[in-house]
Design a protein around this motif. Structure first.
Motif, PDB file in Angstrom:
ATOM      1  N   ALA A   1       0.821  -1.211   0.000  1.00  0.00           N
ATOM      2  CA  ALA A   1       0.000   0.000   0.000  1.00  0.00           C
ATOM      3  C   ALA A   1       0.857   1.265   0.000  1.00  0.00           C
ATOM      4  N   GLY A   2       1.944   1.244   0.744  1.00  0.00           N
ATOM      5  CA  GLY A   2       2.779   2.443   0.898  1.00  0.00           C
ATOM      6  C   GLY A   2       3.794   2.541  -0.233  1.00  0.00           C
TER       7      GLY A   2
ATOM      8  N   ARG B   1       4.467   4.298   8.838  1.00  0.00           N
ATOM      9  CA  ARG B   1       5.857   4.098   8.430  1.00  0.00           C
ATOM     10  C   ARG B   1       6.757   4.633   9.532  1.00  0.00           C
TER      11      ARG B   1
ATOM     12  N   HIS C   1       6.986  -4.967  11.662  1.00  0.00           N
ATOM     13  CA  HIS C   1       6.358  -4.528  10.409  1.00  0.00           C
ATOM     14  C   HIS C   1       5.518  -5.655   9.783  1.00  0.00           C
TER      15      HIS C   1
END
Ligand code: NDP
Ligand code: OXD
Length: 321
Positions: free
Chosen positions: A75-76, A236, A284
């Protein structure tokens, strides 16, 4: 004429995200289309029309003169946006229900963990201490979500249904049933003043880098039943000032933090986060998406694009997300 090839540039990730697994998956869903796993000495760069990537090296994508679309396998897109030679073709990111549901699970798990005093209860268990503290209703706690996009909006709705008071903050105005929505710099402070548990689901852009620092934490509400406010960051690592987080945990500006992302990943073994009693740390993996769903999503987008249809979830390069 044969179909334009799809090049796979995948670095890092768990076993499920290994380059070989991605090749098998894309071979299954991209019928009659060559799927190249790079580096591959025999491939012709001019034959590549599509690239599916995860953390490619800067400059790698510039090698394809006929590239039409880049698909980021997550997504990022902050890592891609940092590549100054990124070809000027549509960049598509992942927005699929599986990823959204998993992120909402992570957010709900960590909000409940702090709301239900799990850190204290586990410590009591380790010490064989029978010492219940009084509980409070979910409705007495306000969860503030920074980022009301695909992920933030879903988490907001589920938290509201569980009974939390939910407020949210985004760049542009939003309407979400039962959620008080704020937007823009001017309304950041009123949003923070009400927030007891801060959930960050922002993308990393030049505007959001290091937004999670002491100045922001000092504006969070300190009068809720949970006491000092809590930070949950699954956006993030570059969003957070890590020295500030540690100092704010130690001086009581923050009561606790759940962190999934870090300035340096993997988190170095000498990071104080590993053993900090007020930090709940995950590597993460807040939303480790079903890779089969992602490969189908990419293959469908390519078919639709070649049939003249529109691509979905194109990144706005000006905004950086
Ligand atoms: P979206 O692009 O759908 O949403 C981003 C949201 O952030 C939008 O609401 C946007 O506002 C808001 N936003 C962006 N910049 C600003 C700003 N300067 N000020 C205020 N609001 C801003 O992204 P997703 O929800 O899909 O994903 C969010 C991030 O989550 C990803 O970029 C990625 O970094 C992270 N992520 C982490 C994972 C993990 O495992 N830890 C997994 C997946 C994603 P507006 O709506 O007005 O545009
Ligand atoms: C993503 C991630 O951006 O997993 O999808 O971090």
């Amino acid at each position: 004429m044969g179909k334009g090839a799809l090049a796979l540039l995948v670095h890092g990730g768990t076993e499920n995200w290994s380059p070989r697994r991605w090749k098998t998956r894309f071979d299954e869903v991209c019928r009659n289309r060559p799927v190249l796993l790079l580096p591959d000495a025999s491939f012709d760069p001019a034959a590549v029309h599509y690239a599916a990537v995860w953390k490619p090296q800067p400059g790698e994508l510039a090698a394809f003169p006929h590239l039409r679309v880049i698909f980021n396998l997550g997504a990022g897109v902050d890592a891609l946006m940092a590549d100054k030679s990124l070809p000027d073709v549509p960049l598509v990111r992942v927005a699929v229900s599986d990823l959204t549901a998993r992120m909402t699970e992570y957010v709900v798990l960590h909000v409940l963990m702090h709301h239900r005093q799990e850190l204290y209860l586990r410590e009591s268990q380790r010490e064989k201490r029978w010492a219940p503290k009084s509980q409070w209703a979910a409705g007495a706690v306000t969860v503030g979500i920074m980022g009301l996009g695909t992920l933030g909006a879903d988490a907001a709705e589920v938290l509201r249904r569980i009974g939390f008071r939910v407020v949210g903050w985004s760049r542009s105005p939003k309407r979400i049933d039962g959620v008080e929505c704020f937007h823009g710099e001017a309304l950041l402070e009123p949003f923070l003043r009400q927030t007891d548990i801060l959930v960050c689901l922002l993308p990393l852009t030049p505007e959001t880098r290091h937004v999670l620092g002491r100045n922001l934490f000092a504006k969070l509400n300190r009068t809720s039943p949970i006491g000092a406010p809590v930070l949950i960051n699954a956006g993030r690592g570059g969003l957070q000032n890590e020295a500030d987080i540690l100092q704010c945990l130690d001086d009581g500006t923050l009561g606790a933090a759940s962190l999934d992302v870090y300035a340096t990943e993997p988190l170095p073994t000498d990071s104080p986060f590993w053993s900090h009693p007020k930090v709940v740390l995950t590597p993460h993996n807040a939303a480790d998406t079903d890779a089969d769903e992602i490969s189908k999503y990419v293959a469908q987008q390519i078919e639709r694009f070649e049939a003249g249809g529109a691509l979905e979830n194109i990144v706005d390069r000006g905004r950086g997300y």
